[in-house]
Design an enzyme around this catalytic site. Structure first.
Site, PDB file in Angstrom:
ATOM      1  N   VAL A  20      35.450  32.185  38.287  1.00 41.40           N
ATOM      2  CA  VAL A  20      36.805  31.797  38.644  1.00 41.40           C
ATOM      3  C   VAL A  20      36.463  30.182  39.261  1.00 41.40           C
ATOM      4  O   VAL A  20      36.921  29.423  38.991  1.00 41.40           O
ATOM      5  CB  VAL A  20      37.494  32.673  39.639  1.00 41.40           C
ATOM      6  N   TYR A  71      28.353  23.413  53.338  1.00 45.01           N
ATOM      7  CA  TYR A  71      29.642  23.718  54.339  1.00 45.01           C
ATOM      8  C   TYR A  71      30.154  22.422  55.130  1.00 45.01           C
ATOM      9  O   TYR A  71      31.116  22.414  55.478  1.00 45.01           O
ATOM     10  CB  TYR A  71      29.541  24.831  55.010  1.00 45.01           C
ATOM     11  N   GLN A  88      34.819  42.636  40.669  1.00 45.14           N
ATOM     12  CA  GLN A  88      35.577  43.789  40.212  1.00 45.14           C
ATOM     13  C   GLN A  88      34.990  44.349  39.194  1.00 45.14           C
ATOM     14  O   GLN A  88      34.817  43.682  37.826  1.00 45.14           O
ATOM     15  CB  GLN A  88      37.137  43.795  39.848  1.00 45.14           C
ATOM     16  N   ALA A 124      41.101  33.490  46.764  1.00 43.92           N
ATOM     17  CA  ALA A 124      41.566  33.871  45.432  1.00 43.92           C
ATOM     18  C   ALA A 124      40.637  35.204  45.293  1.00 43.92           C
ATOM     19  O   ALA A 124      40.845  35.997  44.466  1.00 43.92           O
ATOM     20  CB  ALA A 124      40.920  32.851  44.324  1.00 43.92           C
ATOM     21  N   ARG A 157      51.599  36.456  34.063  1.00 43.36           N
ATOM     22  CA  ARG A 157      51.669  37.217  33.030  1.00 43.36           C
ATOM     23  C   ARG A 157      52.952  38.143  32.331  1.00 43.36           C
ATOM     24  O   ARG A 157      53.138  38.221  31.310  1.00 43.36           O
ATOM     25  CB  ARG A 157      50.619  38.337  33.359  1.00 43.36           C
ATOM     26  N   ARG A 159      55.812  36.827  32.912  1.00 45.23           N
ATOM     27  CA  ARG A 159      56.637  35.850  32.169  1.00 45.23           C
ATOM     28  C   ARG A 159      56.169  35.525  30.791  1.00 45.23           C
ATOM     29  O   ARG A 159      57.252  35.366  29.906  1.00 45.23           O
ATOM     30  CB  ARG A 159      56.757  34.587  33.182  1.00 45.23           C
ATOM     31  N   HIS A 181      48.560  42.416  44.911  1.00 42.69           N
ATOM     32  CA  HIS A 181      48.021  41.730  43.829  1.00 42.69           C
ATOM     33  C   HIS A 181      47.071  42.996  43.328  1.00 42.69           C
ATOM     34  O   HIS A 181      46.066  43.139  43.545  1.00 42.69           O
ATOM     35  CB  HIS A 181      47.193  40.560  44.029  1.00 42.69           C
ATOM     36  N   THR A 235      38.063  38.324  34.912  1.00 42.53           N
ATOM     37  CA  THR A 235      39.034  37.413  34.385  1.00 42.53           C
ATOM     38  C   THR A 235      38.896  36.002  35.181  1.00 42.53           C
ATOM     39  O   THR A 235      38.554  36.209  36.352  1.00 42.53           O
ATOM     40  CB  THR A 235      40.421  38.052  35.086  1.00 42.53           C
TER      41      THR A 235
END
EC number: 1.1.1.27
Length: 318
Positions: A20, A71, A88, A124, A157, A159, A181, A235
């Site tokens: 991601v 950082y 996941q 996220a 997704r 839409r 989510h 994903t």
């Protein structure tokens, strides 16, 4: 600590350069939204590799300074985007990730804040609603300056699938997915429109949620991540594009309405939970949560989703 701030250098710090994070960085370069992008990862070699790879394509993109940092580089960033955490696995729900990622996040957020950071944090990592709440608690930042990606991808997704079904441009489909989510999210059929026309006029029924094709479209939306994970392991492209969209709304002070995870404080009759809702996003983060006039069934679904999130959060983080 300021409740508002003025973007300084359009600098973004990305924490986590996995699928991601690296996809987000690549999308940021292609859209030329920021001036500086620092990649931070516990695997410094990985962050360095991603920075070099993207920099080698800079002659084809809008000029942007990209480097692998630490950082301390968050100190003057306008936005910190956290994508780090456990992924996941197949057969695992987003809520199953809670305990693993809460511990990781407590350390990450403390390191960000110890740098002197005073911008906006965009989360996220899943379960995003709970981790956004953890981030706000640990950081001490004003509620509106900690945002989760929420249901921005689910809405996209949804839409897309509606546009494909009705054979229209997805940009002319206006429909929301709200709630967690995850498995308790739900479609707001009562406000779904195509080109300003209510969706019910396209299928000749007011009971949209009972129409088999529409129910199937929602199930495809809700379960999309499982299907993708089973096929390719993770994903990342879609959510990266969603994160860039939120980033643009913040850095360009757009006042755009996006379905993000925001802290409810009485809106929809719900309090003390981060959850996916339409909200106005600008340079200060969440300017305002939009309260849609939900049907009784939709309100019940939102309350159920909030209840599940609270129960899971309270077991892992007090």
């Amino acid at each position: 600590m300021k409740t508002q701030f003025t973007p300084k250098t359009r600098k973004v710090a990305v924490i986590g350069t996995g699928f991601v994070g690296s996809s987000y960085a690549f999308s940021m370069v292609n859209q030329g939204i920021a001036n500086e992008l620092v990649l931070i990862d516990m695997n410094k070699e990985k962050a360095e590799g991603e920075a070099r790879d993207i920099n080698h394509g800079m002659p084809f993109a809008t000029p942007m300074k990209i480097w692998a940092g630490d950082y301390k580089d968050c100190a003057d960033a306008d936005l910190a985007v956290i994508t780090a955490g456990a992924n996941q696995a197949p057969g695992e729900t987003r809520l199953d990730l809670v305990e693993k990622n809460v511990k990781i996040f407590e350390c990450i957020v403390k390191d960000i804040m110890n740098s002197g950071f005073d911008g906006i944090i965009l989360v996220a990592t899943n379960p995003v609603d709970i981790l956004a709440h953890v981030t706000q608690k640990v950081s001490g930042l004003p509620n509106g300056r900690v945002i989760g990606s929420g249901t921005i991808l689910d809405t996209a997704r949804f839409r897309y699938l509606l546009s494909d079904y009705f054979e229209v441009d997805s940009r002319n489909v206006h429909a929301y997915i709200m709630g967690e989510h995850g498995d308790t999210e739900f479609p707001v059929w009562s406000h779904a429109q195509i080109g300003g026309v209510k969706l019910e006029h396209f299928i000749n029924t007011a009971a949209i949620e009972k129409e088999p094709d529409m129910q199937h479209l929602f199930e495809q939306t809700r379960d999309a991540a499982y299907h993708i994970i089973n096929r390719k392991g993770a994903t990342y492209y879609g959510i990266a594009m969603g994160l860039v969209r939120i980033t643009k709304a913040i850095l360009d002070d757009e006042n755009s309405i996006l379905t993000v995870s925001a802290l409810l404080e009485g809106q929809y009759g719900i309090s003390d939970v981060y959850i996916g809702v339409p909200a106005i996003i600008n340079k200060n983060g969440v300017r305002q949560i939009i309260e849609l006039n939900l049907t009784p069934h939709e309100q019940q679904q939102l309350e159920h989703s909030a209840s599940i999130l609270k129960q899971t959060r309270d077991r892992a983080f007090v």
